[in-house]
Design a protein around this motif. Sequence first.
Motif, PDB file in Angstrom:
ATOM      1  N   PHE A 155       0.812  -1.216   0.000  1.00  0.00           N
ATOM      2  CA  PHE A 155       0.000   0.000   0.000  1.00  0.00           C
ATOM      3  C   PHE A 155       0.848   1.270   0.000  1.00  0.00           C
ATOM      4  N   GLY A 156       2.141   1.139   0.001  1.00  0.00           N
ATOM      5  CA  GLY A 156       2.991   2.310   0.037  1.00  0.00           C
ATOM      6  C   GLY A 156       3.069   2.897   1.429  1.00  0.00           C
ATOM      7  N   ASN A 157       3.988   3.848   1.623  1.00  0.00           N
ATOM      8  CA  ASN A 157       4.133   4.363   2.979  1.00  0.00           C
ATOM      9  C   ASN A 157       3.602   5.778   3.133  1.00  0.00           C
ATOM     10  N   SER A 158       2.741   6.188   2.206  1.00  0.00           N
ATOM     11  CA  SER A 158       2.137   7.508   2.392  1.00  0.00           C
ATOM     12  C   SER A 158       0.740   7.329   2.992  1.00  0.00           C
ATOM     13  N   ALA A 159       0.266   8.407   3.591  1.00  0.00           N
ATOM     14  CA  ALA A 159      -1.071   8.354   4.187  1.00  0.00           C
ATOM     15  C   ALA A 159      -2.131   8.528   3.106  1.00  0.00           C
ATOM     16  N   GLU A 160      -3.160   7.728   3.169  1.00  0.00           N
ATOM     17  CA  GLU A 160      -4.243   7.832   2.192  1.00  0.00           C
ATOM     18  C   GLU A 160      -5.537   8.161   2.929  1.00  0.00           C
ATOM     19  N   ARG A 161      -6.305   9.078   2.330  1.00  0.00           N
ATOM     20  CA  ARG A 161      -7.571   9.444   2.974  1.00  0.00           C
ATOM     21  C   ARG A 161      -8.682   8.515   2.513  1.00  0.00           C
ATOM     22  N   PHE A 162      -9.610   8.265   3.405  1.00  0.00           N
ATOM     23  CA  PHE A 162     -10.858   7.630   3.000  1.00  0.00           C
ATOM     24  C   PHE A 162     -11.702   8.663   2.278  1.00  0.00           C
ATOM     25  N   PRO A 163     -12.504   8.271   1.302  1.00  0.00           N
ATOM     26  CA  PRO A 163     -13.441   9.233   0.737  1.00  0.00           C
ATOM     27  C   PRO A 163     -14.435   9.645   1.818  1.00  0.00           C
ATOM     28  N   ALA A 164     -15.038  10.799   1.639  1.00  0.00           N
ATOM     29  CA  ALA A 164     -15.996  11.264   2.649  1.00  0.00           C
ATOM     30  C   ALA A 164     -17.156  10.274   2.758  1.00  0.00           C
ATOM     31  N   VAL A 165     -17.343   9.761   3.963  1.00  0.00           N
ATOM     32  CA  VAL A 165     -18.388   8.765   4.165  1.00  0.00           C
ATOM     33  C   VAL A 165     -19.669   9.438   4.646  1.00  0.00           C
TER      34      VAL A 165
END
Lengths: 297, 280
Positions: free
Chosen positions: A116-126
């Motif tokens: 998944f790589g080491n960067s932070a990923e945002r969740f889409p707005a739920v």
Amino acid sequence: MNWDLLFQLLINGLIVGMLYGVVAMCFVLIYKSTQVVNFAQGEFLVLGAWVCWFFIMKMQLPFVLAFLFAMAFMTIFGIIVQMVVLRPLIGEPIISVIMVTIGLSIFMQALMNWMFGNSAERFPAVFGENTVSIGGLQVETAYLMSLVLSVLVMGLFYYFFKFSRYGLAMRATAYNQQVAQSLGISVKQVFSMAWAISALVSCIAGVVLGLVNAVSNSLAIIGIKVFPAVIVGGLDSIIGAVVGGVIIGVLENMAEFVDGQFLHIGNMYTVAPFYVLIIILMIRPYGLFGTKDIERI
Amino acid sequence: MSSVTQLKNQTPKNQNMEDTILSVNNIEVVFNDVILVLRGLNLNAKRGQITALLGANGAGKSTTLKAIAGLLGSEDGEITRGDVVYNGVDITRLPPEKIVRNGTFLVMEGRGIVQDMTVIENLRLGAFTQPQANVAGDIEKVFSYFPRLKERTGLAGYLSGGEQQMLAIGRALMARPKLIMMDEPSMGLSPLLVKEVFGIIKRLNKELGISVLLVEQNANMALQAADYGYIMENGKIVLDGTAEELMNNEDVKEFYLGGGGSERKSFKNIKSFKRRKRWL
């Protein structure tokens, strides 16, 4: 004194603390029923969050479905880890088992970095609204969801251990494995179940944390933060885990407040729980709710 | 001791297999790969009867029961030779949960009740292998045998020793066993309670037709309740016979029942000695 900020931080502390409590419960569950100190608890949580993220972003599934799939995946993952990694270690010295779970945590970290790589990923707005107002206080919707899920999980835990047949079987196994066996309980099954439940609940906590912040491998730090919570509550007490979690959550935020307002040292937020950990270990080495004959590592 | 030695190695007489619920054939149990605890043990338990297994400390009585129940694994022991046949089925190396499901239940030494659970929870635990629809009815049935337990709502750890033993027996009943094995039900109980517990064991045997294999130190009590008895020494059966035969056997009287030998026949002296001492 900034009373509004204090109050806000107190609420935050309670909510985050409940979530710590949930993760701490998973930790205690595994320790109590299988005598394994699971250092990979934090990685379980992150993996759950990543899997849910993967289902949403890459497979384009709606959030609820992705969440359910992630929970199912983690349940199976927990069972597999127990069967492949930990079952061969039954009866081995505790230090070997600890080394293995530390190894497992490093392995999972590397695996997630790779996948998944080491960067932070945002969740889409739920949620439609980012914050809701309760009695004049602005509370983030994700926090509210976190609170609701935490309470729900705790309620289910209570029901499970108090009333369900398998919950009783797990308690009996934690009490004495030979006694449990003599009652017709399969200890292997109980061990698998403990890891499955723990992974499942970690996944819930991971997804909630992912919603609040973002998914990144550094979320695994929760696995370390849960230690003070577990030690405060006592390693073998599920209620203790919840109380410990709330204490640590509130304490963190209070440390942040005191530091921000008066001390200006910086980063008290992260360090304070561990000071408490040391103090608790000096005064009550078996924790607030723990039994005295627990082995310390 | 001479006649005991003569009777050594005598295997139980051939019994009709149909009324034998459990037969242990020549089993050998080894702990940690080196310590030989049972060396060729034979015994049969008849259906609907109480069979007593007597012997001194360390003779291997508890090990025998654990071997039958399949519980040696967690103590690093294993059955290296021989077999255990229950109801015509070989259960020698089955995992313990299968053995319980087959209908054999071991009430462990020291009762093995879960101290931090309530009485009801302990009983429900006993019914782990049973369909959950039976549980409520079975709990009532257990309470009809042990009315005292019904009033106890707290944790099982706070029960008295006798109540704990009753709870352990009640929990065994929850599994609806055909054969109950009991490891020292009299341990740590006052003589009056021992009598009560043995009375209950006899009642269960008569009313529910449950076969019982009883391990006891209290040979007197056990032989009074039992139909058939075995005496073991050093991991072997050295003597067996019906309860009356054993009770009238000179060696058994001397070694296990007390007051058998000629010079020890009169207890009077001992008693008066004690009494006199108390008066001084």
